[in-house]
Design a protein around this motif. Sequence first.
Motif, short mmCIF file in Angstrom:
data_model
loop_
_atom_site.label_atom_id
_atom_site.label_comp_id
_atom_site.label_asym_id
_atom_site.label_seq_id
_atom_site.Cartn_x
_atom_site.Cartn_y
_atom_site.Cartn_z
N LEU A 87 0.82 -1.21 0.00
CA LEU A 87 0.00 0.00 0.00
C LEU A 87 0.85 1.26 0.00
CD1 LEU A 87 -2.86 -0.98 2.48
CD2 LEU A 87 -3.07 -0.57 0.03
N ALA A 88 1.97 1.26 0.73
CA ALA A 88 2.83 2.44 0.79
C ALA A 88 3.38 2.78 -0.59
CB ALA A 88 3.97 2.22 1.78
N LEU A 89 3.79 1.76 -1.34
CA LEU A 89 4.29 2.00 -2.69
C LEU A 89 3.18 2.52 -3.59
CD1 LEU A 89 6.50 1.81 -4.83
CD2 LEU A 89 5.91 -0.59 -5.16
N LEU A 90 2.00 1.94 -3.47
CA LEU A 90 0.88 2.38 -4.29
C LEU A 90 0.51 3.83 -3.97
CD1 LEU A 90 -0.92 1.18 -6.48
CD2 LEU A 90 -2.58 0.61 -4.71
N ASP A 91 0.61 4.21 -2.70
CA ASP A 91 0.33 5.61 -2.33
C ASP A 91 1.36 6.55 -2.95
OD1 ASP A 91 -1.93 4.99 -0.90
OD2 ASP A 91 -0.93 4.96 1.05
N ARG A 92 2.63 6.16 -2.98
CA ARG A 92 3.64 7.00 -3.61
C ARG A 92 3.39 7.13 -5.10
NH1 ARG A 92 6.98 4.20 0.14
NH2 ARG A 92 7.76 2.72 -1.43
N PHE A 93 2.94 6.06 -5.71
CA PHE A 93 2.62 6.09 -7.14
C PHE A 93 1.42 7.00 -7.39
CE2 PHE A 93 0.39 4.11 -10.82
CZ PHE A 93 1.40 4.27 -11.77
N ARG A 94 0.42 6.92 -6.52
CA ARG A 94 -0.81 7.70 -6.70
C ARG A 94 -0.55 9.21 -6.56
NH1 ARG A 94 -6.07 5.57 -5.76
NH2 ARG A 94 -5.14 3.93 -4.49
#
Length: 397
Positions: free
Chosen positions: A108-115
């Motif tokens: 989730l942390a990586l996806l948040d950085r991507f978002r």
Amino acid sequence: MERRTPASELRDRMERFRLRMDTDNPSWEFAAIFGRVNQFYFTGTMQDGALLIPRTGEAVLWVRRSFERALDESLFPEIRPMKSFRDAACGMGACPAAVHVDTEVVPLALLDRFRKYFPFRETKALDAETAGVRARKSAYELAIMEQAGRIHRHVLEDCVPGMLREGMSEADLGAEVFSHMVRDGYHGIARFGRFGTEMVLGQLGFGENSLYPTSFDGPGGCLGAAPGAPVLGSHDGRLKAGDLVFVDCACGVQGYHTDKTVTYMFGRSLPDEAIEAHRRCVDIQDATAALLRPGITPSEIYETILDSLNPTFLENFMGFGDRRAQFLGHGIGLTVDEAPVIARGFDEPLEEGMVFALEPKKGIRGVGMVGIENTFVVTRGGGRCITGTNTGLVPVY
């Protein structure tokens, strides 16, 4: 050995992925693949970055580290460097409202950085589509897996009997098996897709240690080195005459795995009950392999085999006690635990070139886990074994 996946392979994989996405998700617009295994499958390299695939337009592998290595290893047509996802966002243009990602592996942390730079509103999964594409192996992939199978067969069938000696620990045996496979060409890791699954080699045990409960979804057991590292094998238990030796491990070459289990009788024969149960498991493996033909579904195979078994035999079949695996085999390739699975609920017909590890096993109180496992390729004539034909319970005395 050629280190780079041929460009023709990469083109075919991307074309099949896009076709599958069109079929399963007709309105899809954009896919983002973060998992290293999926990235390797589609690009031929495993780097820190993201593979971004617009529905219309060219797919781009954006690499944070190492861009130089990606260029050296990969024949993917479009590889670009980035310092952060900001660079990728500038290079890809407008972001749609929904993005398909490999939800089984992306944190989730990586996806948040991507978002932050790709401000999509809805996350959708593409795991079934990548699994479906990866399930059917090409001739190129099968050649690699067959090489892994030859190493696997040689070490477990020819070499392990000579390694077994009274007083050795399970960890000793695991280290020797691992070392010998690496010298023969094993890539050194047993890679799984299931979250939190870690294995150095596989599961091995002496006697009832092969029944010891684990979090792993499989029929066998393993005491392991310690609660904080329940892998490889115990340093404490020592091999003695009369022990069943259970070795269930993966072998891989260039990222592709085979799976195999061989059992051994050390010092003297096992009780007749255990020998008969083992022979029945070998028969089940062979009957299941004969059904691995294009057109049949995994669920049909599972029901056919289970319905043929005597209810009394089902006690402790595919596990021990209440720890019973609800399958007879599993897909295998870049991970050991690929789709599809020979189990209920898998209703898409098999295709030629799919690969399965079949592992009928049965726990025997006071003895351990008997049974067998080998890796088979789906063909029109039934499953073709690529890991050897030894039936197990190898006498070492």
